[in-house]
Every structure is written in structure tokens, then in C-alpha cells.
Write a protein that holds these residues in place. Structure first.
Motif, PDB file in Angstrom:
ATOM      1  N   ARG A  44       0.806  -1.178   0.080  1.00 56.78           N
ATOM      2  CA  ARG A  44      -0.062  -0.142  -0.026  1.00 56.78           C
ATOM      3  C   ARG A  44       0.927   1.218  -0.092  1.00 56.78           C
ATOM      4  NH1 ARG A  44      -5.054   1.546   4.077  1.00 56.78           N
ATOM      5  NH2 ARG A  44      -5.077   3.625   3.541  1.00 56.78           N
ATOM      6  N   ASP A  45       0.508   2.187  -0.868  1.00 60.14           N
ATOM      7  CA  ASP A  45       1.285   3.683  -0.558  1.00 60.14           C
ATOM      8  C   ASP A  45       0.560   4.331   0.570  1.00 60.14           C
ATOM      9  OD1 ASP A  45       2.854   3.207  -2.888  1.00 60.14           O
ATOM     10  OD2 ASP A  45       1.227   4.077  -4.395  1.00 60.14           O
ATOM     11  N   ILE A  46       1.509   5.205   1.177  1.00 56.95           N
ATOM     12  CA  ILE A  46       1.190   5.954   2.160  1.00 56.95           C
ATOM     13  C   ILE A  46       0.892   7.216   1.372  1.00 56.95           C
ATOM     14  CG2 ILE A  46       1.730   7.126   4.364  1.00 56.95           C
ATOM     15  CD1 ILE A  46       3.686   4.591   4.809  1.00 56.95           C
ATOM     16  N   VAL A  47       1.866   7.737   0.847  1.00 57.47           N
ATOM     17  CA  VAL A  47       1.611   8.902  -0.002  1.00 57.47           C
ATOM     18  C   VAL A  47       2.092   8.786  -1.537  1.00 57.47           C
ATOM     19  CG1 VAL A  47       1.591  10.583   2.049  1.00 57.47           C
ATOM     20  CG2 VAL A  47       3.843   9.891   0.822  1.00 57.47           C
ATOM     21  N   ARG A  52      -0.868  16.134  -1.168  1.00 59.68           N
ATOM     22  CA  ARG A  52      -0.778  17.260  -0.424  1.00 59.68           C
ATOM     23  C   ARG A  52      -1.289  16.860   0.999  1.00 59.68           C
ATOM     24  NH1 ARG A  52      -0.349  22.515  -2.652  1.00 59.68           N
ATOM     25  NH2 ARG A  52      -0.632  22.633  -5.150  1.00 59.68           N
ATOM     26  N   PRO A  53      -0.380  15.900   1.732  1.00 55.49           N
ATOM     27  CA  PRO A  53      -0.684  15.166   2.931  1.00 55.49           C
ATOM     28  C   PRO A  53      -0.940  16.282   3.968  1.00 55.49           C
ATOM     29  CG  PRO A  53       1.603  14.856   2.518  1.00 55.49           C
ATOM     30  CD  PRO A  53       1.260  15.657   1.428  1.00 55.49           C
ATOM     31  N   SER A  54      -1.779  15.972   5.133  1.00 58.39           N
ATOM     32  CA  SER A  54      -2.051  16.976   6.366  1.00 58.39           C
ATOM     33  C   SER A  54      -1.555  16.227   7.683  1.00 58.39           C
ATOM     34  CB  SER A  54      -3.520  17.181   6.359  1.00 58.39           C
ATOM     35  OG  SER A  54      -4.139  16.069   6.528  1.00 58.39           O
ATOM     36  N   GLN A  55      -0.825  15.063   7.319  1.00 61.61           N
ATOM     37  CA  GLN A  55      -0.130  14.334   8.411  1.00 61.61           C
ATOM     38  C   GLN A  55       1.280  13.669   8.177  1.00 61.61           C
ATOM     39  OE1 GLN A  55      -3.263  11.488   9.184  1.00 61.61           O
ATOM     40  NE2 GLN A  55      -2.976  10.479   7.252  1.00 61.61           N
ATOM     41  N   CYS A  56       1.919  13.227   9.090  1.00 63.99           N
ATOM     42  CA  CYS A  56       3.164  12.440   8.957  1.00 63.99           C
ATOM     43  C   CYS A  56       2.935  10.877   9.475  1.00 63.99           C
ATOM     44  CB  CYS A  56       4.224  13.105   9.590  1.00 63.99           C
ATOM     45  SG  CYS A  56       4.943  14.745   8.951  1.00 63.99           S
ATOM     46  N   CYS A  57       3.833  10.143   8.903  1.00 68.68           N
ATOM     47  CA  CYS A  57       3.361   8.726   9.144  1.00 68.68           C
ATOM     48  C   CYS A  57       4.763   8.196  10.006  1.00 68.68           C
ATOM     49  CB  CYS A  57       3.476   7.795   8.005  1.00 68.68           C
ATOM     50  SG  CYS A  57       3.263   6.028   8.377  1.00 68.68           S
ATOM     51  N   LEU A  58       4.437   7.605  11.202  1.00 68.40           N
ATOM     52  CA  LEU A  58       5.626   6.898  12.029  1.00 68.40           C
ATOM     53  C   LEU A  58       5.519   5.416  11.822  1.00 68.40           C
ATOM     54  CD1 LEU A  58       7.736   6.904  14.538  1.00 68.40           C
ATOM     55  CD2 LEU A  58       5.665   7.212  15.908  1.00 68.40           C
ATOM     56  N   ILE A  59       6.611   4.847  11.220  1.00 64.57           N
ATOM     57  CA  ILE A  59       6.636   3.707  11.110  1.00 64.57           C
ATOM     58  C   ILE A  59       6.726   2.660  12.624  1.00 64.57           C
ATOM     59  CG2 ILE A  59       7.728   1.536   9.856  1.00 64.57           C
ATOM     60  CD1 ILE A  59       6.458   3.513   8.231  1.00 64.57           C
ATOM     61  N   LEU A  60       5.852   1.949  12.876  1.00 63.98           N
ATOM     62  CA  LEU A  60       6.108   1.208  14.383  1.00 63.98           C
ATOM     63  C   LEU A  60       6.365  -0.219  14.302  1.00 63.98           C
ATOM     64  CD1 LEU A  60       2.620   2.456  15.872  1.00 63.98           C
ATOM     65  CD2 LEU A  60       5.099   3.511  16.014  1.00 63.98           C
ATOM     66  N   SER A  64       9.102   0.438   5.337  1.00 67.22           N
ATOM     67  CA  SER A  64       8.425   1.098   4.091  1.00 67.22           C
ATOM     68  C   SER A  64       9.565   1.514   3.161  1.00 67.22           C
ATOM     69  CB  SER A  64       7.717   2.355   4.748  1.00 67.22           C
ATOM     70  OG  SER A  64       8.697   3.303   5.238  1.00 67.22           O
ATOM     71  N   CYS A  65       9.303   2.085   2.086  1.00 69.01           N
ATOM     72  CA  CYS A  65      10.242   2.624   1.227  1.00 69.01           C
ATOM     73  C   CYS A  65       9.852   3.806   0.311  1.00 69.01           C
ATOM     74  CB  CYS A  65      10.600   1.429   0.056  1.00 69.01           C
ATOM     75  SG  CYS A  65       9.139   1.131  -0.966  1.00 69.01           S
ATOM     76  N   VAL A  66      10.706   4.489   0.179  1.00 69.72           N
ATOM     77  CA  VAL A  66      10.413   5.823  -0.614  1.00 69.72           C
ATOM     78  C   VAL A  66      10.987   5.426  -2.077  1.00 69.72           C
ATOM     79  CG1 VAL A  66      11.271   8.283  -0.976  1.00 69.72           C
ATOM     80  CG2 VAL A  66      11.040   7.315   1.277  1.00 69.72           C
ATOM     81  N   TYR A  67      10.188   5.556  -3.253  1.00 71.36           N
ATOM     82  CA  TYR A  67      10.490   5.333  -4.488  1.00 71.36           C
ATOM     83  C   TYR A  67      10.100   6.341  -5.510  1.00 71.36           C
ATOM     84  CZ  TYR A  67       5.418   3.982  -5.143  1.00 71.36           C
ATOM     85  OH  TYR A  67       4.126   4.049  -5.377  1.00 71.36           O
ATOM     86  N   ILE A 101       5.633   6.990  -1.018  1.00 67.72           N
ATOM     87  CA  ILE A 101       6.293   5.951   0.081  1.00 67.72           C
ATOM     88  C   ILE A 101       5.209   5.007   0.175  1.00 67.72           C
ATOM     89  CG2 ILE A 101       6.432   5.964   2.525  1.00 67.72           C
ATOM     90  CD1 ILE A 101       7.157   8.882   2.535  1.00 67.72           C
ATOM     91  N   ALA A 102       5.858   3.567   0.024  1.00 71.96           N
ATOM     92  CA  ALA A 102       4.897   2.511   0.096  1.00 71.96           C
ATOM     93  C   ALA A 102       5.350   1.647   1.327  1.00 71.96           C
ATOM     94  CB  ALA A 102       5.015   1.717  -1.155  1.00 71.96           C
ATOM     95  N   LEU A 103       4.382   0.677   1.629  1.00 72.80           N
ATOM     96  CA  LEU A 103       4.838  -0.440   2.733  1.00 72.80           C
ATOM     97  C   LEU A 103       5.213  -1.440   1.877  1.00 72.80           C
ATOM     98  CD1 LEU A 103       1.833   0.104   5.042  1.00 72.80           C
ATOM     99  CD2 LEU A 103       3.924   0.921   5.037  1.00 72.80           C
ATOM    100  N   ILE A 104       6.540  -2.041   2.303  1.00 73.53           N
ATOM    101  CA  ILE A 104       6.995  -3.434   1.645  1.00 73.53           C
ATOM    102  C   ILE A 104       6.721  -4.460   2.557  1.00 73.53           C
ATOM    103  CG2 ILE A 104       8.673  -1.931  -0.003  1.00 73.53           C
ATOM    104  CD1 ILE A 104      10.712  -2.819   2.026  1.00 73.53           C
ATOM    105  N   SER A 105       6.228  -4.261   3.762  1.00 73.93           N
ATOM    106  CA  SER A 105       5.582  -5.581   4.409  1.00 73.93           C
ATOM    107  C   SER A 105       4.554  -5.097   5.309  1.00 73.93           C
ATOM    108  CB  SER A 105       6.736  -5.773   5.356  1.00 73.93           C
ATOM    109  OG  SER A 105       7.019  -4.708   6.379  1.00 73.93           O
ATOM    110  N   PRO A 106       3.842  -5.949   5.866  1.00 74.32           N
ATOM    111  CA  PRO A 106       2.675  -5.527   6.590  1.00 74.32           C
ATOM    112  C   PRO A 106       3.222  -4.772   7.620  1.00 74.32           C
ATOM    113  CG  PRO A 106       2.587  -7.802   6.338  1.00 74.32           C
ATOM    114  CD  PRO A 106       4.021  -7.473   5.679  1.00 74.32           C
ATOM    115  N   CYS A 107       2.650  -3.597   7.894  1.00 74.48           N
ATOM    116  CA  CYS A 107       3.177  -2.472   8.782  1.00 74.48           C
ATOM    117  C   CYS A 107       1.952  -2.079   9.903  1.00 74.48           C
ATOM    118  CB  CYS A 107       3.655  -1.059   8.006  1.00 74.48           C
ATOM    119  SG  CYS A 107       5.177  -1.656   7.196  1.00 74.48           S
TER     120      CYS A 107
END
Length: 253
Positions: A44-47, A52-60, A64-67, A101-107
Motif C-alpha cells: 500500500r502507498d502511504i503517499v 498534499r498530506p496533512s499528517q506524517c507517518c511514524l513506522i511502528l 517502508s520504502c521511498v520510491y 512512499i509504500a509499505l514493503i511489508s505488513p506494517c
């Protein structure tokens, strides 16, 4: 210890403290930040570019990857993010995303509203410096990736990347006995170091054959840190960790 055993705030603070020192009131301000936690599937893509996001994502939990994509749809990973990272922190100041930014594993991820981040930064200026430092360290890692992929052989590239993962995960307490989880496919590793998945397989076999790494499922074990570091031409200076001594000798940290 797994990332899932830590609270979102503890993991975020632990990551920030790997490169910064906080006062008690600043830690408490971070503890009070509202974080919306959710579980998301791999792929899944986060962004996406243009958002134009209104929030930031913290990986717990998870990676994830930037591509970036070419006009023909060919993908290049330009960054990988581990638990404790905020991969889209720049969106706090850059209105339009220029990468995906995408998730490359279940997150498991935690979303933090820009408004809440701005409020805490206005009240505690040193937190602004801490978050800014995070983006600067991301830029430093990007420069090292550019060198790694542009000038090193695939064997060295892979050894270097594994050294980096060990150090970054150790900084947030997710390495035990020089072993860590690496939930990444060989296709994704190939996209990260700029080669084919077939060649990634050969390189990993060579690293195992040379006794530099061992693998058990998705777990990577580093039996000899010094040899892996030498094979990867690795110097952790670019990670700018607070404890430089620990960064250079993780096995005895």
C-alpha cells in the motif's frame, strides 16, 4: 525485543534520542502527541507523488520504502525506512510530495497530524531542531546510497546495506545478539541496490558462503561484524548516531 512491544511514543523518542538529547519536559511533550495507530497491508502507498498530506507517518512495525518511477514505470527505491522512522517528515514543510512512499511489508503505522507537530515545535524549539536533524540524517543516508549504488560492486553494496540496517535497528533496540528481522523480498533488495533479483540471490549466497551473514527465514544474523563492515566498506559516520563508539562497534555496545 520487537517493535510491537514498544509504545508508539517510546519508539519515536528512542529513535530521535539516537541522534539528539532531550530534557524531561521535551520527552513529555512528545509523549503527549496524539498518534493514530493503524495496521496496513504490504504494497500500500502511504503517499504518492503530487499528494498534499496533512499528517506524517511514524513506522511502528515493518519496513517502508521511498520510491520514484520513470515514465515507463520502472521503479527505483531511494530510501528504506525501519521502525521509529518518519519517512514523510519533510511534508511538514513541503506542501506537495515529490516522491511516493509504500509499505514493503505488513506494517503498523502511527499518523501524526501536521497541526499537532507544529504546535509542539512552536512550544519547544529544540524539538524543531530534533525533527530537522532527522531530515538532515535522511539526506546524509541518501548521499551514502548514491555513492553505494554508483561506485561499489554489488557484493559490497549488499554488505553495506546490511551493516546499515543493523545499525539503524540497533539504535531503536531492535537488534538482539547481532540478529535482526529483514522483511524485504529479493526483488525489493534489487530495487534498492540497483541490480537484478537474480544477482541479489547470488550476492546473498556469496555473503553466506563467506561466513559474513546467516539467514533464518526473514532473520539476518551477523556472526562477524568487523568482517561484514570491511566487506561493505562501511563507516557509520553518515548515520550521525549520538553514540559514535557504539555505532562503530555494535557487538560491544
Amino acid at each position: 525485543m520487537t517493535a510491537g512491544s514498544l509504545s508508539p511514543h517510546t519508539l519515536m523518542i528512542r529513535k530521535l534520542e539516537s541522534t539528539f538529547t532531550f530534557a524531561d519536559e521535551e520527552k513529555q511533550a512528545l509523549q503527549n502527541l496524539p498518534i493514530q495507530v493503524t495496521n496496513l497491508k504490504a504494497g500500500r502507498d502511504i503517499v504518492r507523488v503530487g499528494d498534499r498530506p496533512s499528517q506524517c507517518c511514524l513506522i511502528l512495525e515493518g519496513f517502508s520504502c521511498v520510491y520514484k518511477l520513470t515514465s515507463e514505470g520502472k521503479r527505483q527505491l531511494v530510501a528504506l525506512h525501519v521502525p521509529g522512522d518518519i519517512p514523510d517528515l519533510q511534508s511538514l514543510h513541503l506542501e506537495v510530495m515529490d516522491n511516493s512512499i509504500a509499505l514493503i511489508s505488513p506494517c503498523t503505522v502511527g499518523f501524526i497530524q501536521h497541526e499537532d507537530l507544529r504546535c509542539v515545535c512552536e512550544r519547544y524549539p529544540r524539538l524543531t531542531a530534533a525533527f530537522w536533524r532527522e531530515t538532515l540524517v535522511d539526506a546524509s543516508i541518501f548521499r551514502e546510497w548514491l555513492l553505494n549504488n554508483g561506485r561499489r560492486e554489488a557484493y559490497t553494496r549488499m554488505a553495506h546495506l546490511l551493516c546499515e540496517f543493523l545499525m539503524r535497528l540497533k539504535a531503536v533496540g531492535l537488534v538482539e545478539d547481532d540478529a535482526f528481522d529483514l522483511p524485504i523480498t529479493q526483488v525489493e533488495l534489487a530495487d534498492a541496490i540497483g541490480t537484478s533479483s537474480v544477482h541479489v540471490n547470488r550476492v546473498l549466497q556469496a555473503l553466506r558462503g563467506d561466513g559474513l551473514v546467516q539467514t533464518k527465514g526473514k532473520q539476518v544474523i551477523v556472526p562477524d561484524w568487523e568482517k561484514l563492515k570491511e566487506a561493505g566498506d562501511f563507516d557509520p559516520l553518515y548515520l550521525h548516531l549520538e553514540d559514535v563508539g557504539a555505532a562503530r562497534s555494535p557487538a560491544v555496545a
